[in-house]
Scaffold this active site. Structure first.
Site, PDB file in Angstrom:
ATOM      1  N   ARG A 153       1.097  -0.898  -0.035  1.00 29.98           N
ATOM      2  CA  ARG A 153       0.159   0.106   0.280  1.00 29.98           C
ATOM      3  C   ARG A 153       0.939   1.080   0.166  1.00 29.98           C
ATOM      4  O   ARG A 153       1.726   1.405   0.466  1.00 29.98           O
ATOM      5  CB  ARG A 153      -1.155  -0.006   0.898  1.00 29.98           C
ATOM      6  CG  ARG A 153      -0.473   0.347   2.973  1.00 29.98           C
ATOM      7  CD  ARG A 153      -0.024   1.643   3.069  1.00 29.98           C
ATOM      8  NE  ARG A 153       0.183   1.777   4.505  1.00 29.98           N
ATOM      9  CZ  ARG A 153       1.448   2.785   4.787  1.00 29.98           C
ATOM     10  NH1 ARG A 153       1.483   3.329   4.145  1.00 29.98           N
ATOM     11  NH2 ARG A 153       1.318   2.256   6.127  1.00 29.98           N
ATOM     12  N   GLU A 169      -7.028   7.539   7.783  1.00 25.95           N
ATOM     13  CA  GLU A 169      -5.195   8.263   8.328  1.00 25.95           C
ATOM     14  C   GLU A 169      -5.001   9.495   7.177  1.00 25.95           C
ATOM     15  O   GLU A 169      -4.877  10.185   7.548  1.00 25.95           O
ATOM     16  CB  GLU A 169      -3.703   7.376   8.294  1.00 25.95           C
ATOM     17  CG  GLU A 169      -3.065   8.505   8.707  1.00 25.95           C
ATOM     18  CD  GLU A 169      -2.066   7.137  10.121  1.00 25.95           C
ATOM     19  OE1 GLU A 169      -2.356   5.593   9.973  1.00 25.95           O
ATOM     20  OE2 GLU A 169      -0.757   7.976   9.620  1.00 25.95           O
ATOM     21  N   ARG A 188      -5.994   5.800   0.427  1.00 24.58           N
ATOM     22  CA  ARG A 188      -4.072   4.345   1.470  1.00 24.58           C
ATOM     23  C   ARG A 188      -4.818   3.775   0.000  1.00 24.58           C
ATOM     24  O   ARG A 188      -6.069   3.089  -0.642  1.00 24.58           O
ATOM     25  CB  ARG A 188      -4.563   3.804   2.302  1.00 24.58           C
ATOM     26  CG  ARG A 188      -4.601   4.810   3.758  1.00 24.58           C
ATOM     27  CD  ARG A 188      -3.098   4.179   3.850  1.00 24.58           C
ATOM     28  NE  ARG A 188      -2.104   5.335   4.276  1.00 24.58           N
ATOM     29  CZ  ARG A 188      -2.144   4.868   5.488  1.00 24.58           C
ATOM     30  NH1 ARG A 188      -2.005   3.719   6.070  1.00 24.58           N
ATOM     31  NH2 ARG A 188      -0.991   5.633   6.809  1.00 24.58           N
ATOM     32  N   CYS A 191       1.116  11.468   9.017  1.00 22.54           N
ATOM     33  CA  CYS A 191       1.916  11.215  10.023  1.00 22.54           C
ATOM     34  C   CYS A 191       3.556  11.137   9.427  1.00 22.54           C
ATOM     35  O   CYS A 191       3.697  10.531   8.622  1.00 22.54           O
ATOM     36  CB  CYS A 191       2.131   9.894  10.501  1.00 22.54           C
ATOM     37  SG  CYS A 191       3.456   9.023  11.822  1.00 22.54           S
ATOM     38  N   THR A 225       6.167   8.765   9.979  1.00 19.88           N
ATOM     39  CA  THR A 225       6.389   7.448   9.379  1.00 19.88           C
ATOM     40  C   THR A 225       6.614   7.087   7.987  1.00 19.88           C
ATOM     41  O   THR A 225       6.529   6.108   7.442  1.00 19.88           O
ATOM     42  CB  THR A 225       5.744   6.664  10.447  1.00 19.88           C
ATOM     43  OG1 THR A 225       4.219   6.305  10.698  1.00 19.88           O
ATOM     44  CG2 THR A 225       6.783   7.049  12.188  1.00 19.88           C
ATOM     45  N   ARG A 253       3.564   0.626   2.599  1.00 16.46           N
ATOM     46  CA  ARG A 253       4.033  -0.430   3.695  1.00 16.46           C
ATOM     47  C   ARG A 253       3.916  -1.847   2.187  1.00 16.46           C
ATOM     48  O   ARG A 253       2.707  -2.330   2.237  1.00 16.46           O
ATOM     49  CB  ARG A 253       3.069  -0.757   4.531  1.00 16.46           C
ATOM     50  CG  ARG A 253       3.779  -1.182   5.720  1.00 16.46           C
ATOM     51  CD  ARG A 253       2.970  -0.746   6.928  1.00 16.46           C
ATOM     52  NE  ARG A 253       1.850  -1.937   6.701  1.00 16.46           N
ATOM     53  CZ  ARG A 253       1.784  -3.319   7.478  1.00 16.46           C
ATOM     54  NH1 ARG A 253       2.493  -3.732   7.883  1.00 16.46           N
ATOM     55  NH2 ARG A 253       0.437  -4.238   7.669  1.00 16.46           N
ATOM     56  N   ARG A 276       4.716  -6.557  13.200  1.00 14.87           N
ATOM     57  CA  ARG A 276       2.620  -6.570  13.393  1.00 14.87           C
ATOM     58  C   ARG A 276       2.218  -8.037  13.077  1.00 14.87           C
ATOM     59  O   ARG A 276       2.356  -8.961  13.316  1.00 14.87           O
ATOM     60  CB  ARG A 276       1.631  -4.859  12.026  1.00 14.87           C
ATOM     61  CG  ARG A 276       2.952  -3.608  12.084  1.00 14.87           C
ATOM     62  CD  ARG A 276       2.335  -3.323  11.507  1.00 14.87           C
ATOM     63  NE  ARG A 276       2.679  -1.486  10.900  1.00 14.87           N
ATOM     64  CZ  ARG A 276       1.963  -0.758  10.652  1.00 14.87           C
ATOM     65  NH1 ARG A 276       1.220  -0.810  10.126  1.00 14.87           N
ATOM     66  NH2 ARG A 276       2.517   0.347  10.036  1.00 14.87           N
ATOM     67  N   GLU A 292      -1.586  -2.893  12.744  1.00  6.99           N
ATOM     68  CA  GLU A 292      -1.125  -1.902  14.191  1.00  6.99           C
ATOM     69  C   GLU A 292      -0.974  -2.486  15.521  1.00  6.99           C
ATOM     70  O   GLU A 292      -2.673  -1.925  15.304  1.00  6.99           O
ATOM     71  CB  GLU A 292      -0.958  -0.589  13.330  1.00  6.99           C
ATOM     72  CG  GLU A 292       0.015   0.259  14.167  1.00  6.99           C
ATOM     73  CD  GLU A 292      -0.101   2.048  14.209  1.00  6.99           C
ATOM     74  OE1 GLU A 292      -0.465   2.134  12.782  1.00  6.99           O
ATOM     75  OE2 GLU A 292       0.874   2.643  13.979  1.00  6.99           O
TER      76      GLU A 292
END
Ligand code: ADP
Ligand code: DAR
Length: 346
Positions: free
Chosen positions: A112, A211, A215, A257, A259, A266, A295, A300
């Site tokens: 993703r 978020e 995505r 975020c 990260t 990811r 994970r 998460e």
């Protein structure tokens, strides 16, 4: 607001890098979207168990609050303020024969990327009207997709709890916003503006306004990581031709975020390694060597189930998309080799 009181056992990057002097210098400024330092750090203040603890409300946040964001970005990604991110979405450069052609270990592969819409704020600072505009623009772009990327958009508003629960259980849909997202202002007006697009086979999906504003997800059973990556690259190009993505020369694709900056990618496998995971230290050492994150099977903050783990690249900024996927592929190859050695079937 006064300088937050952090617990003595606080482990987040927020409490590690936010100094009283920095706080005093930044507490009364705001971005052109009205986003303040207090908003940027609220998730880490409310949730002392945060690993990072900060979210950006717009591209300006990364500039105005650089004194805080830059050391966090450097600590997480190893990326320096003077570095420039490089993108490479050429699947031909990925060296990834299926690491598990017999299907003994890898249950499924998912890659993703996060994307946000250029010229609008990020989720923590966006208004309801702007978020609904994001949904409108993204869905219009998705509706131009053809072939195996053609599909249907399902708004969360009006989706039955049963359908939502089934999609989440099947690993397709995002969970309801967690407490970290809640404090960051990312759950505001839920479920307005949120939804999921997917093709018939659910091998291509797009989350809208979780978020990040998008995505973009490619996933399928088994370990044909190269095929998953090829489909994702086509999808990114198709959507990007309709909806300009927020990005900067320094930080790559911009996300709420830190990260997720850079590739915002990811690449993960759900993999069963029952023998190797009995030796947690050895398991973690191989993952660390290949810059991999461990994970649980529901993403998460979840746990593994039945010895199945979600293994993915940790580095997202300062590496290209090909390098991020290669991190995962190379790590999975070594994890499988070690599992076979322990089984005596190497
Ligand atoms: P993200 O990947 O967007 O950061 P999460 O880690 O929460 O978010 O994962 C989102 C969902 O994707 C979860 O339901 C998780 O189980 C699922 N998922 C992640 N990797 C895989 C995979 N390799 N195969 C199947 N489902 C996966
Ligand atoms: N809960 C936040 C998130 C860190 C990274 N994960 C994201 N962005 N989903 C934390 O600070 O722990």
């Amino acid at each position: 607001m006064t300088y937050p009181t952090f617990s003595t056992d606080c482990q987040s990057m927020l409490c590690r890098f936010l100094t009283p002097e920095m706080f005093e210098a930044l507490k009364d400024v705001q971005t052109s979207n009205g986003f303040t330092l207090e908003q940027a750090i609220r998730s880490g203040v409310d949730n002392p168990d945060s690993s990072i603890g900060v979210y950006a409300g717009d591209e300006e946040s990364y500039i105005l609050y650089a004194a805080l964001f830059d050391p966090i970005i450097e600590a997480y990604h190893g990326f320096h303020p003077t570095d420039a991110h490089r993108s490479d979405l050429d699947p031909a450069k990925l060296k990834a024969p299926n690491p598990d052609p017999e299907g003994e270990f890898i249950l499924s592969t998912r890659i993703r990327v996060g994307r946000n819409v250029a010229d609008l704020p990020l989720g923590p600072a966006i208004t309801r009207e702007q978020r609904d505009e994001v949904e409108r623009r993204v869905v219009a772009g998705l509706e131009t997709l053809t072939g195996d990327l053609a599909g249907t958009y399902y708004p969360l508003t009006g989706m039955s709890p049963e359908t939502q629960r089934a999609l989440i259980e099947d690993h397709f849909l995002f969970k309801e916003g967690d407490r970290f997202l809640e404090s960051a202002g990312l759950n505001r007006d839920w479920p307005s503006g949120r939804g999921i697009y997917h093709n018939h086979d659910k091998t291509f999906l797009v989350w809208v306004n979780e978020e990040d504003q998008m995505r973009i997800i490619s996933m399928q059973p088994g370990g044909d990581i190269a095929e998953v990556f090829r489909r994702l690259v086509r999808a990114i190009a198709g959507i990007g031709s309709q909806v300009p993505f927020a990005r900067s020369a320094h930080l790559g694709y911009l996300t709420s975020c830190p990260t997720n900056l850079g590739t915002a990618m990811r690449a993960s496998v759900h993999i069963a390694l029952p023998k190797l995971t009995e030796d947690r230290e050895r398991f973690e050492a191989i993952c660390a060597k290949h810059h991999l994150q461990i994970r649980g099977v529901h993403g998460e903050h979840s746990e593994s189930e039945g010895g199945v783990y979600d293994i993915s690249n940790l580095r997202r900024l300062g590496v290209t998309e090909v390098e991020a996927v290669q991190d995962m592929v190379d790590g999975v190859v070594e994890l499988i080799a070690e599992e076979k050695r322990l089984r005596g079937t190497a």
